[in-house]
Structures are given as C-alpha cells and as structure tokens.
Design an enzyme around this catalytic site. Structure first.
Site, PDB file in Angstrom:
ATOM      1  N   PRO B  17     -23.784 -25.586   0.050  1.00 38.45           N
ATOM      2  CA  PRO B  17     -24.052 -24.573   1.076  1.00 38.45           C
ATOM      3  C   PRO B  17     -24.187 -25.201   2.466  1.00 38.45           C
ATOM      4  CG  PRO B  17     -26.054 -25.037  -0.149  1.00 38.45           C
ATOM      5  CD  PRO B  17     -24.955 -25.821  -0.818  1.00 38.45           C
ATOM      6  N   CYS B  18     -24.029 -24.355   3.483  1.00 36.56           N
ATOM      7  CA  CYS B  18     -24.208 -24.754   4.880  1.00 36.56           C
ATOM      8  C   CYS B  18     -25.654 -25.155   5.096  1.00 36.56           C
ATOM      9  CB  CYS B  18     -23.858 -23.572   5.767  1.00 36.56           C
ATOM     10  SG  CYS B  18     -24.544 -23.663   7.422  1.00 36.56           S
ATOM     11  N   PRO B  19     -26.015 -26.195   5.805  1.00 35.93           N
ATOM     12  CA  PRO B  19     -25.135 -27.163   6.461  1.00 35.93           C
ATOM     13  C   PRO B  19     -25.093 -28.501   5.707  1.00 35.93           C
ATOM     14  CG  PRO B  19     -27.318 -27.325   7.412  1.00 35.93           C
ATOM     15  CD  PRO B  19     -27.420 -26.415   6.199  1.00 35.93           C
TER      16      PRO B  19
END
Ligand code: SF4
Ligand code: SF4
Lengths: 418, 80
Positions: B17-19
């Site tokens: 997932p981001c970041p």
C-alpha cells in the site's frame, strides 16, 4: 535553542494565529469532556493522551509569547518557554494525535485539537525536527510535479501494462477507447489515484462500465505536505493536480480512496472551474443514475463500514457509502456509536506512513477501534481510505479479528454486472 | 528474465500500500554501500514516476528500469 531559531519558530507560530486558532487557544475551560472522546486515551488512559493536555503544550507557548499576561508573569497561566525540550513534548503530542477530530465533536466549545496540533507540526518542520520520511515523501511529490515530462513515458508504459488486467477480469473494452486513458484533454472527469495498481484497476473497471469520459492523473492523490503539517508543501503538491485539471479542462476531479487527499483537495483548492468529488460519491451517483448495476450475491456474510475521519466527519460523506452498501449486501451492520462519533482507525495524521516505527503505538492506541469493529459481528470490513485500510489490516492481524478488510471501490468493481 | 545489471540487494515491493514502496526503498538504500545497486521490484505504475522523483530528491540514481511480465524492476545506485 539559539535566539534566532526561536524567533524564526515564533514567526511560524504567529502565521497560524487566525481568528479561529486564537479562539481555540483562548477558550478551553478544562471541563474534561474531551478526555474519553479520544481513542488514544480510551485505549491507553494516560494524561498525555487527553486532547486538552496535548493542546495545553501549544497553549503554554502561546501564553508565554503572545499573551500580555504570560509575557509579564510567566508562572501565571503556566506560560512556557520554547526550548529543545518543549519541541520534544510538541512531537509527542502531535505524533500521537491522528487529527481525527472526534474530540472536537464532544467539546462544548468545538475546540479543534487537530488544528492546534498543526502549530506543533509546523514548529517541528521549522526546527527540522519532524519525521524525516514524511518530508522526503512530500519532496518526492513536489519533484514529480516539476519534472513530469521526464517521467511521463515510463508511467504511460506502466499504465498500458495494467490495461490487459482490466480487460481480462471484467471482459470490458472501453468501447473502442483506451481502457486506462491518461492525459486526455476535454475528458469530463480526472481520476487521481495512488501509485498502486489496486487504486487504478478496479476504478478503471467501474469508470468504463459506467461509460464515463475519464482520464487518469499523472500524480498520486495523497498529500504528504498535509501529513507533515507544512502549508507551503501542501499547496505545491495540491497545485500539481489543480494545474493538470485546468490544462485538461475537466469538469470534475475525482479523488481515489484517500481521506487526506480528498479533504485537502475539497477544502484547500479554492474556487476552481471543476467540481471535487470522492470516488465514493461518484460510484453512488452511477448506481443512482442506473449507469452501473451490482450483484448483491457477490459478497457473503455481514458487512460493516469504517468511516474514514477525513471523508466522513471532516468531509461530510456519510450517506453515499451506505447507499452503495445497500446494493452490495442485505446484511449491513452499522458500528456503534453512530458515524459522526465513529472512532478513528488509529492510523491518521501520518502515523501509517511512518510504517513499522509507529506500529506498536498504532495497535495499542486503537484497541477501542478493534473492539468497535468486532462488536458488529461482521465478516467483511469495508472502508474507503488507503491509510485506514492499512491500519485496519494491521488491527485485524494484531487483534485476530478474522475479518476480510476490503476497499469499497474494489467491492463495487468485483460486484459489477457487465 | 533478462538481467542487465547485477543488484547487490533485491527488494520485493509488489502490491504494497501507499506509501510503503518509497518508505521501504528509502530504508533499503541505506543497507547497500555507496556505489552499490539496489533492485526494487514492484507492480505499481506509480513507481515509474515516484522512484525517479525520490532518487532526485534523495540524491541517488536510477540506472535502469525493466518492465517484463507485469513486474517493474528498478535498479537504483546509492550515491550518498
Ligand atoms: S472539552 Fe473542550 S473545553 Fe473541555 S477540556 Fe476538552 S478542549 Fe477544553
Ligand atoms: S483529534 Fe482525534 S487523536 Fe487527536 S486528540 Fe482529538 S480525538 Fe484524539
């Protein structure tokens, strides 16, 4: 701390002192109503996690330098000098607060602790004492905005490679158009995703199923300038998207499942020739207008929904996700207390972005969230924010909740009747 | 798989997932010596803009990028 540094920091402090902030700093009666409003305090009952206590750390510096009383007689009103030690306290206060604003809903005066914490964060940035990685992430976003031409080709190729996955899974061609259009001038809607394929593929399937005239942004939606509390960087990161939207002459900028990105774009972009919407609002609209149909039998078991604070309490989007969920399940379980008083997942304010470093605190401080989720008896926990999703997955694992944590967008895409 | 450059360390960042890809690569680069190569493997098209921008910001250098079978392999030389 030398005098020059202190002066510079006090100027930053001053820059935050608008009317609302002054009201928040001068109003607290220490009634204590906010004490149990905070999920951190509820999960870990220590004085330092009380909303009013956090605010007091900033307030004492305010009293010392900006109020006549503190200037003359520092011991009265607990005025406090801005020192290295004060910076450490500011760090602890600001980076144990997720900015969820649950305390504000309970406070009889509507005092916004998140906003007071934004002073703490700005002072930390000014003193170069903020979490380095958040600044690096913000600078990376700004650099991308400056040199997009340089990175364009690679990105376009990467996106091309995803198109096949959309076509294969949904058997969905975009009626002779590109499956994932990028840089299309005159598109109606600019979709601003995150870097991950999971933020692009399901969204592309839904846009194409709805026959949307859309285009994908070159930029990621998330705003690390906001997480680190740096208004200049927040604006630079935001402007990349605003300028792209104007250049492409789109009518609507649709923000992916990212709470902070949505709040920043909606509340800080000012008056623009385009509307700002969240992907949740857009999906609800497609269902309402009959542009997409969903298969209710696609997901088995009771479903609950976690309202991301920046989208629901701070962004006002409460009905749309529930409307979508009506089309995805017959067994929807609302969490208690009701959505306006929903507990934060415990991962906001940049805590999830700090990764492993904050994992222990995030798990301990969100015990009440885990309990709230568990009480619903749901098998599927849906949400509409990347940050919340990561944190809820971590909680799911840590507290052995045995839930299936889902993005609402992915559920919509997976249930599409083509 | 063709492998133009021999990496000193390989990081699998696929589907994160981001970041996390950029967070992990920022830590990972410190685990190779200056002058050595870190290979980051991802499936996210955003990495193709994020990683070069991160390299410029952090003073490191992307020396090669290969896209094959849906996997993006980014070779980063530690410069600082
Ligand atoms: S509820 Fe409001 S007035 Fe009462 S202690 Fe908390 S911040 Fe202060
Ligand atoms: S904003 Fe949220 S995390 Fe911060 S003090 Fe208030 S309730 Fe606690």
């Amino acid at each position: 701390m030398d005098a020059k540094t202190r002066d510079d920091l006090l100027q930053l402090f001053q820059s935050k002192l608008n009317r609302a902030m002054t009201y928040y700093l001068e109003t607290c009666t220490r009634c204590g109503v906010c004490t149990t409003a905070c999920h951190v305090y509820q999960s870990m009952p220590q004085a330092k996690y009380i909303a009013a206590y956090r605010a007091e750390i900033v307030r004492r510096i305010y009293k010392k330098y900006f109020k006549g009383q503190g200037k003359v007689w520092p011991s009265y009103g607990e005025a406090k000098e801005l020192t290295e030690m004060a910076l450490e306290e500011l760090y602890e206060a600001a980076y144990s607060c997720t900015g969820c604003r649950r305390c504000m809903v309970y406070c009889p005066f509507g005092i916004d602790t998140q906003m007071i914490m934004s002073i703490a964060k700005l002072l930390l940035v000014g003193a170069h004492a903020e979490p380095e990685i958040l600044t690096l992430l913000a600078d990376t976003s700004i650099e991308k905005g400056k040199s997009i031409e340089f990175f364009k080709e690679g990105f376009l190729q990467g996106v091309k490679n995803l198109e096949q996955q959309v076509v294969e899974k949904w058997k969905l061609e975009a009626e002779g158009k590109t499956v994932i259009p990028v840089d299309v001038e005159g598109a109606d809607l600019l979709y601003v995703a995150l870097a991950g394929a999971h933020s692009i593929i399901p969204a592309a399937a839904v846009f194409n199923a709805a026959g949307e005239n859309w285009t994908l942004s070159f930029f990621e939606a998330v705003n690390f300038g906001a997480f680190v509390g740096d208004p200049t960087k927040t604006k630079l990161i935001l402007d990349r998207i605003v300028n792209e939207a104007k250049r492409l002459k789109v009518k609507e900028v649709c923000i992916c499942e990212c709470g902070t990105a949505y709040r920043v774009m909606k509340q800080l972009s000012g008056k623009q020739p385009f509307e700002v919407s969240s992907v949740t609002e857009v999906h609800a609209r497609y269902i309402r207008e009959g542009r997409i149909k969903l298969d209710k039998s696609r997901f088995q078991g009771p479903v609950t929904y976690h309202d991301p604070c920046q989208i629901a309490r701070n962004g006002g989007i409460l009905e749309e996700p529930r409307y979508i969920l009506q089309h995805l399940t017959d067994d929807y379980r609302e969490m208690a207390p009701d959505p306006r008083y929903n507990y934060c997942c415990g991962g906001g304010g940049g805590l999830v972005a700090l990764g492993e470093e904050t994992l222990d605190f995030r798990m301990k401080s969100a015990r009440v969230k885990a309990e709230q989720v568990q009480k619903t008896g749901a098998a599927i926990l849906a949400t509409a924010c990347e940050n919340c999703h990561t944190q809820l997955e971590n909680l799911n694992h840590h507290y052995k909740l045995g839930m299936n944590v889902q993005f609402l967008t992915s559920m919509v895409a997976d249930a599409l009747v083509i | 798989m063709s492998n133009a450059i021999q990496a000193d360390k390989v990081m699998d960042l696929k589907g994160l997932p981001c970041p996390m890809p950029v967070v992990k690569v920022s830590k990972g680069i410190k685990e190779v010596e200056v002058g050595q190569i870190l290979e980051a493997q991802t499936t996210d098209p955003g990495s193709l803009t994020d990683f070069p921008a991160w390299a410029r910001t952090s003073g490191n250098e992307i020396v090669d990028t290969i896209q094959e079978n849906g996997v993006i392999r980014i070779f980063i030389k530690r410069n600082v």
